[in-house]
Scaffold this motif. Sequence first.
Motif, short mmCIF file in Angstrom:
data_model
loop_
_atom_site.label_atom_id
_atom_site.label_comp_id
_atom_site.label_asym_id
_atom_site.label_seq_id
_atom_site.Cartn_x
_atom_site.Cartn_y
_atom_site.Cartn_z
N HIS A 166 -1.98 1.66 -10.13
CA HIS A 166 -1.12 1.87 -9.18
C HIS A 166 -1.20 1.26 -7.82
CE1 HIS A 166 1.40 4.38 -6.17
NE2 HIS A 166 1.15 5.52 -6.77
N THR A 167 -0.17 0.14 -7.57
CA THR A 167 -0.01 -0.78 -6.52
C THR A 167 1.30 -0.69 -5.85
OG1 THR A 167 0.42 -2.46 -8.40
CG2 THR A 167 -1.74 -2.42 -7.56
N ALA A 168 2.06 0.50 -5.88
CA ALA A 168 3.29 0.59 -5.36
C ALA A 168 3.30 1.32 -4.21
CB ALA A 168 4.10 1.24 -6.47
N ALA A 169 4.20 1.37 -3.39
CA ALA A 169 4.45 2.10 -2.13
C ALA A 169 4.95 3.44 -2.63
CB ALA A 169 5.18 1.67 -1.06
N ASP A 183 0.66 -1.09 0.09
CA ASP A 183 -0.01 0.09 0.02
C ASP A 183 0.92 1.22 -0.05
OD1 ASP A 183 0.89 0.49 2.67
OD2 ASP A 183 -0.99 -0.25 3.54
N ALA A 184 0.29 2.49 0.29
CA ALA A 184 1.18 3.71 -0.15
C ALA A 184 2.12 3.82 1.02
CB ALA A 184 0.08 4.76 -0.25
N ALA A 185 1.82 3.18 2.34
CA ALA A 185 2.66 3.15 3.39
C ALA A 185 3.71 2.17 3.25
CB ALA A 185 2.01 3.15 4.79
N GLY A 186 3.55 1.37 2.35
CA GLY A 186 4.65 0.29 2.17
C GLY A 186 4.00 -1.18 2.96
N SER A 237 8.60 -0.16 -4.09
CA SER A 237 8.72 0.97 -3.37
C SER A 237 9.48 2.07 -3.70
CB SER A 237 9.33 0.41 -1.87
OG SER A 237 9.48 1.43 -1.09
N ALA A 238 9.04 2.96 -3.50
CA ALA A 238 9.69 4.42 -3.95
C ALA A 238 11.03 4.49 -2.96
CB ALA A 238 8.95 5.65 -4.13
N GLU A 239 10.63 4.21 -1.66
CA GLU A 239 11.66 4.59 -0.63
C GLU A 239 12.78 3.41 -0.71
OE1 GLU A 239 12.11 4.55 4.13
OE2 GLU A 239 9.92 4.64 3.35
N THR A 285 4.62 16.89 -11.94
CA THR A 285 6.26 17.24 -12.29
C THR A 285 6.72 16.38 -13.60
OG1 THR A 285 7.27 15.18 -11.23
CG2 THR A 285 6.62 17.10 -9.94
N ASP A 286 7.93 16.67 -13.76
CA ASP A 286 8.48 15.81 -14.77
C ASP A 286 9.54 14.97 -14.31
OD1 ASP A 286 7.24 17.08 -17.03
OD2 ASP A 286 8.61 18.58 -16.83
N THR A 287 9.51 14.66 -12.98
CA THR A 287 10.24 13.55 -12.27
C THR A 287 9.76 12.20 -12.52
OG1 THR A 287 10.66 15.40 -10.51
CG2 THR A 287 11.49 12.93 -10.09
N VAL A 288 10.66 11.39 -13.55
CA VAL A 288 10.47 10.04 -13.68
C VAL A 288 10.60 9.03 -12.93
CG1 VAL A 288 10.95 8.26 -15.43
CG2 VAL A 288 10.96 10.47 -16.14
N ALA A 289 9.56 8.28 -12.44
CA ALA A 289 9.58 7.48 -11.21
C ALA A 289 9.88 6.14 -11.83
CB ALA A 289 8.48 7.26 -10.37
N ILE A 290 9.20 5.81 -13.07
CA ILE A 290 9.21 4.18 -13.73
C ILE A 290 9.29 4.42 -15.09
CG2 ILE A 290 8.31 2.30 -14.11
CD1 ILE A 290 6.60 2.43 -11.50
#
Length: 276
Positions: free
Chosen positions: A142-145, A114-117, A211-213, A186-191
Amino acid sequence: MQFSYFRRVAAGGAVAALAFAGVGALTAGPAYAATSKVSVVHGIPDTPVDVYVNGKKTLDNFKPGDVAGPLNLEEGDYDIALTKPGEPIGSAILKVDNAAVPGGANISIAAHLDAAGQPKITPFVNDVSKVDAGKARLIVRHTAAAPAVDVRAGGTPVFEDLTNPNEAKGDVDAGEVKADVVLAGTDTVAIGPADLNLKEGTATIVYAIGSAEGKTLDVVAQTITGLHSAPGGVPSGDGGQAGTGVDTWWYVLTGAGVLLLLGGGVRMATARTGRK
């Protein structure tokens, strides 16, 4: 690439309640009498498992990042158990008896963060309604932290402010598209970016996982075929490959909610088959 419609759908408690109840209204397309089509997406870090159904091992060492199914299964009740790979059923880390398998649904079950990991499961109702000639359906889940994101095609946002555990979808011109995921606004690419081949008469489902973190963000892709407007067969799915004989235990998982224990990786999905 032109989107003929755009919709974001909450995939929380209301959808979960319907999915596990097995009502016919779950299916966006034609009903499947007394059977369900279910795929399972594995997107939580680090716990492969062996799966037993009615005392028999049906899959061993099911690994993260895989997609299993879909298959048809008649309504019924099943006993299931999950163990660490190689351990006997008596050492099950989770056991559920009389797990009910509903009928008349086309569902993907995502085991994810979930969003909190924290690990969780989310059932998504797959839209198997027909698409117009020359079109394909793109669904992003969207199934990522990770925080809210925008999904871009060719550098242009097409789905905006998507949050966990929701989905967005649109019918698009069939063909290839370069897509990426950026932090919302933003234009910050995450994936990505990733090249998607959206074939006519199909639904391509892209799951953001990891997970982003933890710096483990990635995607898993699933495909549902047979959505041509002209008669052309029953909608199915292949997890990126031709569907083969995955054992029916996957349908048990949808009714029991046991996927909370499944670990998941961060690689592109490959279809896995069970054994008799």
